[in-house]
Design an enzyme around this catalytic site. Structure first.
Site, PDB file in Angstrom:
ATOM      1  N   LYS A  26      10.317  42.130 -42.034  1.00 30.26           N
ATOM      2  CA  LYS A  26       9.710  43.440 -41.782  1.00 30.26           C
ATOM      3  C   LYS A  26       9.322  44.135 -43.087  1.00 30.26           C
ATOM      4  CE  LYS A  26      12.271  44.291 -37.576  1.00 30.26           C
ATOM      5  NZ  LYS A  26      13.451  44.922 -37.027  1.00 30.26           N
ATOM      6  N   ASP A  86      15.967  34.343 -48.125  1.00 25.09           N
ATOM      7  CA  ASP A  86      15.751  35.080 -46.870  1.00 25.09           C
ATOM      8  C   ASP A  86      14.422  35.823 -46.944  1.00 25.09           C
ATOM      9  OD1 ASP A  86      18.265  34.285 -46.043  1.00 25.09           O
ATOM     10  OD2 ASP A  86      19.232  36.021 -46.972  1.00 25.09           O
ATOM     11  N   ASP A 115      21.052  27.742 -59.484  1.00 21.80           N
ATOM     12  CA  ASP A 115      20.480  27.797 -58.134  1.00 21.80           C
ATOM     13  C   ASP A 115      20.762  29.186 -57.561  1.00 21.80           C
ATOM     14  OD1 ASP A 115      19.226  26.751 -55.810  1.00 21.80           O
ATOM     15  OD2 ASP A 115      21.174  26.312 -54.911  1.00 21.80           O
ATOM     16  N   GLU A 164      25.415  33.400 -55.240  1.00 23.99           N
ATOM     17  CA  GLU A 164      25.317  33.698 -53.803  1.00 23.99           C
ATOM     18  C   GLU A 164      25.910  35.077 -53.521  1.00 23.99           C
ATOM     19  OE1 GLU A 164      23.948  32.416 -50.956  1.00 23.99           O
ATOM     20  OE2 GLU A 164      24.966  34.092 -50.006  1.00 23.99           O
TER      21      GLU A 164
HETATM   22  C1  LIG Z   1      18.015  31.011 -46.093  1.00 25.51           C
HETATM   23  S1  LIG Z   1      19.396  30.811 -47.145  1.00 25.51           S
HETATM   24  C2  LIG Z   1      18.949  29.337 -48.051  1.00 25.51           C
HETATM   25  C3  LIG Z   1      20.121  28.715 -48.725  1.00 25.51           C
HETATM   26  C4  LIG Z   1      19.824  27.488 -49.588  1.00 25.51           C
HETATM   27  N1  LIG Z   1      19.109  27.857 -50.800  1.00 25.51           N
HETATM   28  C5  LIG Z   1      19.083  26.440 -48.814  1.00 25.51           C
HETATM   29  O1  LIG Z   1      17.898  26.205 -49.154  1.00 25.51           O
HETATM   30  O2  LIG Z   1      19.648  25.848 -47.895  1.00 25.51           O
HETATM   31  C6  LIG Z   1      19.193  32.092 -48.388  1.00 25.51           C
HETATM   32  C7  LIG Z   1      20.467  32.380 -49.162  1.00 25.51           C
HETATM   33  O3  LIG Z   1      20.222  33.343 -50.185  1.00 25.51           O
HETATM   34  C8  LIG Z   1      21.316  34.262 -50.204  1.00 25.51           C
HETATM   35  N2  LIG Z   1      20.857  35.524 -50.776  1.00 25.51           N
HETATM   36  C9  LIG Z   1      20.016  36.421 -50.188  1.00 25.51           C
HETATM   37  N3  LIG Z   1      19.839  37.490 -50.984  1.00 25.51           N
HETATM   38  C10 LIG Z   1      20.578  37.278 -52.094  1.00 25.51           C
HETATM   39  C11 LIG Z   1      20.812  38.023 -53.281  1.00 25.51           C
HETATM   40  N4  LIG Z   1      20.243  39.225 -53.462  1.00 25.51           N
HETATM   41  N5  LIG Z   1      21.620  37.488 -54.226  1.00 25.51           N
HETATM   42  C12 LIG Z   1      22.201  36.272 -54.043  1.00 25.51           C
HETATM   43  N6  LIG Z   1      22.030  35.523 -52.938  1.00 25.51           N
HETATM   44  C13 LIG Z   1      21.224  36.020 -51.977  1.00 25.51           C
HETATM   45  C14 LIG Z   1      21.703  34.379 -48.750  1.00 25.51           C
HETATM   46  O4  LIG Z   1      23.001  34.919 -48.551  1.00 25.51           O
HETATM   47  C15 LIG Z   1      21.571  32.932 -48.289  1.00 25.51           C
HETATM   48  O5  LIG Z   1      22.749  32.215 -48.497  1.00 25.51           O
END
Ligand SMILES: C[S@@+](CC[C@H](N)C(=O)[O-])C[C@H]1O[C@@H](n2cnc3c(N)ncnc32)[C@H](O)[C@@H]1O
Length: 207
Positions: free
Chosen positions: A122, A118, A40, A65
């Site tokens: 922008k 995320d 995941d 993460e």
């Molecule tokens: C909006 S949250 C969604 C979390 C989870 N998948 C959910 O659906 O509830 C997006 C997650 O991706 C992580 N994330 C963003 N860019 C990342 C990267 N380059 N490598 C690993 N994790 C990343 C963020 O820190 C965040 O915890």
């Protein structure tokens, strides 16, 4: 127990997040490393995997993460729950997924989930978006034939952008799906559903 507090977003291109991770060693992190593995990517607090590891213990689960305190908290909860089939790792998946997965034997990785990454709305932040052609190539390289990638988000433009990256790689075949077939929903999916908003989903099969 109080939830660990973290920044809502981190810049994956900042120097701290450019550090290479150690490849994950499935022999040391899982009680039975021969089980099929579900990865995941962007697992946040890891609750989806925590519940999946309990609900479907025939697999191993690896969460990736970028916010390190969340990884520490999630591993603590997994240990408290006595789950030998669950592990979380700190990694900037946008840059380093290939390195992280390099020690995983062929055939082991059978499923990947990318859920509500995320959006970095922008245009000037587009380079920070997690799913890019390099990540798709890495997944194609490590995923077993017949394995699949489940991608979902509530942000339509981001969904289309991610789907296009997978469509552009001929090692994947797209499969539209209406429903999330997992018995567990992520925290973000539940929040989106509570607001009655649509979710855009696809399954990509590794051919
Ligand atoms: C909006 S949250 C969604 C979390 C989870 N998948 C959910 O659906 O509830 C997006 C997650 O991706 C992580 N994330 C963003 N860019 C990342 C990267 N380059 N490598 C690993 N994790 C990343 C963020 O820190 C965040 O915890």
């Amino acid at each position: 127990m109080a939830r660990v507090r973290v920044h809502q977003h981190v810049n994956p291109l900042a120097p701290f997040y450019r550090q290479a991770p150690k490849p994950v060693d499935i022999e040391s992190v899982f009680a039975d490393p021969d089980k099929p593995l579900l990865l995941d990517i962007g697992c946040a607090r890891g609750r989806f995997l925590l519940r999946m590891a309990e609900a479907e213990p025939t697999r191993n689960y690896l969460g990736v993460e970028i916010r390190e305190p969340l990884v520490e908290e999630a591993n603590r909860l997994a240990a408290e729950a006595g789950l030998g089939n669950l592990h979380y790792t700190f990694c900037n998946a946008m840059l380093w997924l290939d390195r992280l997965l390099e020690g995983i034997p062929p055939g082991v990785l059978q499923a990947v989930t990318i859920q509500f990454p995320d959006p970095w709305f922008k245009k000037k932040h587009a380079k920070r978006r997690m799913v890019n052609p390099e990540m798709v190539d890495t997944i194609a390289k490590h995923l077993a034939p017949g394995g699949n990638v489940f991608v979902q988000t509530d942000i339509e433009f981001l969904a289309e952008e991610m789907f296009e990256h997978f469509r552009a790689d001929e090692r994947f075949r797209e499969s539209p799906i209406e429903e999330n077939r997992f018995p567990v929903k992520t925290e973000r999916e539940r929040a989106v559903e509570d607001k009655g908003l649509p979710v855009y989903r696809r399954l990509f099969l590794r051919i």
